[in-house]
Design a protein around this motif. Structure first.
Motif, short mmCIF file in Angstrom:
data_model
loop_
_atom_site.label_atom_id
_atom_site.label_comp_id
_atom_site.label_asym_id
_atom_site.label_seq_id
_atom_site.Cartn_x
_atom_site.Cartn_y
_atom_site.Cartn_z
N THR A 43 4.51 -37.93 25.59
CA THR A 43 5.67 -38.63 24.06
C THR A 43 6.38 -39.97 24.85
OG1 THR A 43 5.77 -36.53 22.82
CG2 THR A 43 7.50 -37.91 22.21
N GLN A 85 7.35 -37.11 16.80
CA GLN A 85 7.08 -35.72 17.63
C GLN A 85 7.80 -34.76 16.98
OE1 GLN A 85 6.84 -34.41 21.27
NE2 GLN A 85 5.75 -32.39 20.76
N ASP A 161 2.06 -38.37 16.98
CA ASP A 161 3.04 -37.77 17.92
C ASP A 161 2.71 -36.52 17.39
OD1 ASP A 161 3.87 -36.51 19.91
OD2 ASP A 161 5.54 -37.99 19.76
N GLU A 162 1.34 -35.54 17.27
CA GLU A 162 1.20 -34.90 17.64
C GLU A 162 1.68 -33.91 15.61
OE1 GLU A 162 3.15 -31.72 19.92
OE2 GLU A 162 2.63 -32.46 21.52
MG MG Z 1 5.72 -34.41 23.49
#
Ligand code: MG
Ligand code: ATP
Lengths: 246, 290, 316
Positions: A43, A85, A161-162
């Motif tokens: 991240t 995220q 991000d995810e």
């Molecule tokens: Mg992360």
């Protein structure tokens, strides 16, 4: 041709070295995966690429221009778009208004921006919730909203991000083709993902980060059997133990 | 130019006032440190306490210093109740709401006092203002010396309370991690109210220490609260030692500024300091940049 | 806000336009004062409501508008209309400067509220001491009721001008709320990081909001000067206007274009009635205002506008 190049970037937070001399190449038109154990610095690396965090050392190069000192909003205007995220909705606005704020980046006109927002909402499967407050969405809905807002800015590089974390398998099955379709429209994608099935399914190449360092990169299948990667995930000696079992 | 003796006396007088300022600021910084809210009604509550001291002392003939303890108890109760039943529930945990609710409270209190007492300036009768002690070449007011001593004492008590008692530990736990504290079984709402109550009790003490040499009007709190805000940001929001040092510093600046530039510009100087600190070092003089 | 949602407001403004024709001097005076506060509140709303930056010091802009207008006329013989235009620009400039200093230092929430208050107080103290503003005695403008002087023999005309200003700013607010700028304001209000990620320059957006907001509130200050022809530091830079502007917005309905107007009129009416009932008790109306502010936050966070729409929904 590489669209984005990250050159030996390092970032320290006090004593912690979150990213440690990491380099990365994202070729145009591909889906690149960024994986690694929790706290690996993925991240943070995204934050460096999108301009939210300035690196202590190293460069970020976008289309052959050094953008290391460029502000986040300028990078967004240069067609680099990120998701968070930890989702960051505009909680007090409706889903459509949320997406429209992304669309306004390239469309000053209200009706155009709203039309684009509606299109994007439909595309990511949020059409039915368009009038709802963003704060009323489920986890899966919020992840879609992150994606939708970023898409509405019409990026050339999408940093995810995810976006699959917290979704159930059937929701993941729904989103995978969507991500592929976005790439097929010419958007280059760099995605952080823990769901390996999605990574092997989608990514042409994968970079593995552990303790801030790039420890491997290559095709997904090749990565999965790389002893350094296995050790990073499962602990020292894990690769040898697996060899012994095999 | 002023002689060194005059300057020295101004500085000492500044320190004496500064200690009482610090006491007002302590209440504010404590509430900020634990609840993470800015209590805009702090000044109005101080005015209330000052009127109470004035009333008890002039109306019932109670010695000013004997009003302090009972009034501190009452103000603690008032503060507890305000936070528990009014400020907390009305703001629903939103920073901006708290600010507005306490602003509303301060407007209501200040003008209620204005309606009852009008804008007349009231002082205690008696000759407290002329009660001086000779200290070397300086003539110092005895009530202000008492104010200085008691303020430092209260600061010490407060510090012991925070570091040595269970309630203090709970307060510090809530200050750091309200969620975690709640999970650990601490009644956060109670601790919030307790902190607010202690903040108000500080005001009662400050009122008792101020009145012998100061006056009271319904708007008197305004002057103090901005000084207190300045001290709090100067010392670092939420820091008890910071508030103490900040208070002494501001007291001196005000006293010297008043001597050199006149009373009202001295006030302006405090605002300027406030602005500069917020712009340049919002973490306070003694805090580390977050 | 949809054009239909604005209907009640338009009807109200049209009705108010009849007051100068038929109302008494008292009612016109009342309306002008209320409209001046409404205008200041509309300014506050552009920054506080639309962009989420709560100011406790809009007196800084109101006072700058009022003083620049008055000083240019009284000291330099500038024409009143030109002076007003300069005053509005000066208000915007002060807004931009305060915004630039505070926002660049990263001040938000309570910190921003407190620093705006401090700026207003510094201006008040300076104006009270400076010779150019007439110091503590204040500044009196020469009565010379001619349209060229932005002064009118008939109060009704002035009332219509105030009404026009309010209507224009209402139109401006609706236009902003429906367009890109309004979306950017809302994005900054709701989540600065997300706004940044979507290409919004947060600092520039806030500066736009505060300059615009300050200009509108400065215009209210000009109206004050032109109507009352007298100013002192406690009027121009006093905290009363900061509080009333904020209160009108909170009571009327934050971030809705019509909220500040409803709020200012309702508060003024209420204050008038309270003063009539509790004759001679100074400050009683303000006690009520304070309590209303608390009640509004506790029970009606969306203000009168929110209450109205809730009521409409309840009635079907
Ligand atoms: Mg992360
Ligand atoms: N703003 C910050 N201040 C201090 N430390 C930070 C900050 N941001 C990240 N870190 C630290 O840097 C390291 C890397 O964090 P990062 O969030 O980048 O990891 P990640 O790979 O995204 O992990 P995850 O898979 O859990 O999301 C962690 O040790 C984290 O605690």
């Amino acid at each position: 041709m590489s669209l984005l190049r990250v050159d030996a970037v390092t970032r320290r937070f006090g004593g912690v070295v979150a990213v440690d001399g990491a380099s990365l190449n994202v070729p145009k038109g591909t889906i690149t995966g960024l994986i690694g154990p929790n706290g690996a610095g993925k991240t943070t690396l995204f934050a460096i690429i999108s301009g939210f965090v300035t690196p202590s050392a190293g460069r970020v190069v976008w289309k052959d221009a050094d953008i290391t000192s460029m502000k986040p909003h300028q990078r967004a205007r240069q067609c680099i778009s990120r998701t968070f995220q930890i989702v960051q909705p505009f909680a007090g606005l409706t889903v459509l208004e949320n997406i429209a704020i992304g669309a306004y980046l390239r469309h000053a006109d209200r009706s155009e921006a709203m039309r684009l927002a509606a299109d994007v909402a439909k595309r990511v499967g949020l059409a039915a919730q368009g009038g709802q407050q963003a704060s009323a969405l489920t986890v899966a809905g919020r992840k879609r909203l992150e994606l939708a807002r970023a898409l509405a800015t019409e990026p050339e590089l999408l940093l995810l991000d995810e976006v699959l974390a917290g979704l159930n398998p059937s929701e993941i099955r729904d989103i995978i083709p969507l991500i592929r379709a976005i790439r097929d429209d010419g958007v280059t994608i760099l995605m952080i993902e823990h769901v390996m099935q999605a990574v092997t399914n989608l990514c042409e190449q994968v970079t593995v980060l552990a303790q801030g360092r790039v420890i491997a990169s290559g095709a997904p299948r090749q990565i999965c059997t790389d002893p350094a990667v296995v050790e990073a995930y499962l602990g020292r000696g894990a690769a040898a133990r697996m060899q012994a079992h095999a | 130019m002023y002689s060194p003796a005059i300057i020295a006396e101004a500085m000492v007088n500044g320190l004496l006032t500064g200690a009482v300022y610090a006491l007002v600021a302590l209440g504010l910084t404590l509430v900020y440190g634990v609840l993470h809210i800015i209590n805009f009604a702090h000044g109005a509550l101080l005015t209330c306490a000052m009127f109470a001291v004035w009333g008890l002392s002039e109306g019932l003939g109670v010695n000013v210093y004997f009003t302090i303890v009972p009034l501190a108890v009452v103000m603690f109760g008032v503060g507890y109740a305000l936070q528990y039943w009014l400020i907390g529930p009305a703001s629903r945990g939103e920073d901006s709401n708290t600010l507005l609710v306490t602003l509303g409270l301060s407007i209501a209190i200040e003008n209620a006092l204005l309606a009852v007492f009008h804008s007349d300036t009231r002082t205690l009768s008696g000759d407290a203002a002329f009660d001086v002690v000779e200290l070397g070449p300086m003539l110092l007011s005895r009530p202000r010396l008492i104010g200085f001593g008691v303020s430092l004492l209260v600061a010490l008590v407060l510090w012991l309370l925070l570091t040595r008692t269970d309630a203090g530990k709970a307060m510090r736990a809530v200050a750091k991690e309200p969620m975690g504290a709640r999970l650990a079984g601490i009644d956060v709402r109670h601790i919030f109210a307790l902190t607010f109550g202690i903040g108000c009790a500080c005001l009662a003490v400050a009122a008792g220490l101020l009145l012998p040499t100061f006056y009271v009007t319904p708007r008197v709190g305004n002057a103090f609260v901005l000084v207190a805000f300045t001290i709090v940001v100067l010392g670092g929001m939420g820091s008890v030692p910071g508030a103490l040092i900040g208070g002494l510093l501001i007291g001196m600046v005000e006293s010297l500024g008043g001597l050199l530039f006149g009373e009202s510009l001295g006030q302006g100087g405090i605002f300027v300091i406030f602005i500069l600190v917020l712009l340049l070092r919002p973490q306070g003089l003694f805090g580390a940049r977050a | 806000m949809s054009p239909r949602g604005l209907m009640p407001m338009l009807i109200l403004l049209a009705a108010l336009a009849l007051v100068p024709a038929f109302g008494s001097n008292t009612s016109i005076n009342f309306l002008v004062s209320a409209l001046i506060v409404a205008l200041a509140a509309q300014g506050w709303n552009l920054l506080g409501g639309f962009c989420g930056q709560f100011s406790f010091g809009h007196a800084a802009f109101f006072g700058t508008g009022a003083y620049v207008d008055a000083v240019l006329q009284a000291r330099y013989g500038v024409n009143a209309w030109a002076a007003s235009a300069v005053a509005i620009a000066a208000g915007a400039g002060v807004g931009w400067l305060i915004g630039f200093l505070s926002f660049r230092a990263g001040l938000r929430g309570s910190y921003f509220a407190l620093i705006t208050l401090a700026f207003a107080e510094v201006l008040r103290i300076s104006a009270n001491a400076a010779p150019i503003t007439g110091g503590a005695t204040g500044l009196l403008l020469k009565l010379d009721a001619r349209a060229a002087n932005f002064q009118f023999a008939s109060r009704g005309v002035f009332c219509l001008i105030a009404l026009t200003c309010v209507a224009l700013v209402l139109a401006l607010s609706v236009w902003i709320a429906r367009g890109r700028l309004g979306a950017q304001f809302a994005a900054v209000r709701e989540n600065e990081d997300a706004a940044r990620a979507l290409g919004i320059d947060v600092l520039a957006t806030k500066l736009r909001a505060i300059s615009l907001s300050a200009a509108v509130t400065a215009a209210a200050g000009c109206l004050y000067t032109q109507y009352f022809l007298y100013l002192d530091a406690n009027i121009a830079y006093g905290s009363w206007i900061s509080v009333e502007a904020l209160l009108a917005v909170i009571v009327g309905g934050i971030s809705t274009p019509a909220g500040p107007i409803f709020g200012a009129l309702a508060l003024h009416a209420l204050g008038e009635v309270t003063r009539l009932i509790a004759r001679g008790v100074t400050g009683i109306d303000l006690v009520l205002f304070g309590l209303i502010l608390i009640a509004a936050i506790a029970f009606a966070p969306t203000g009168l506008a929110g209450l109205a729409s809730r009521l409409r929904r309840a009635l079907g």
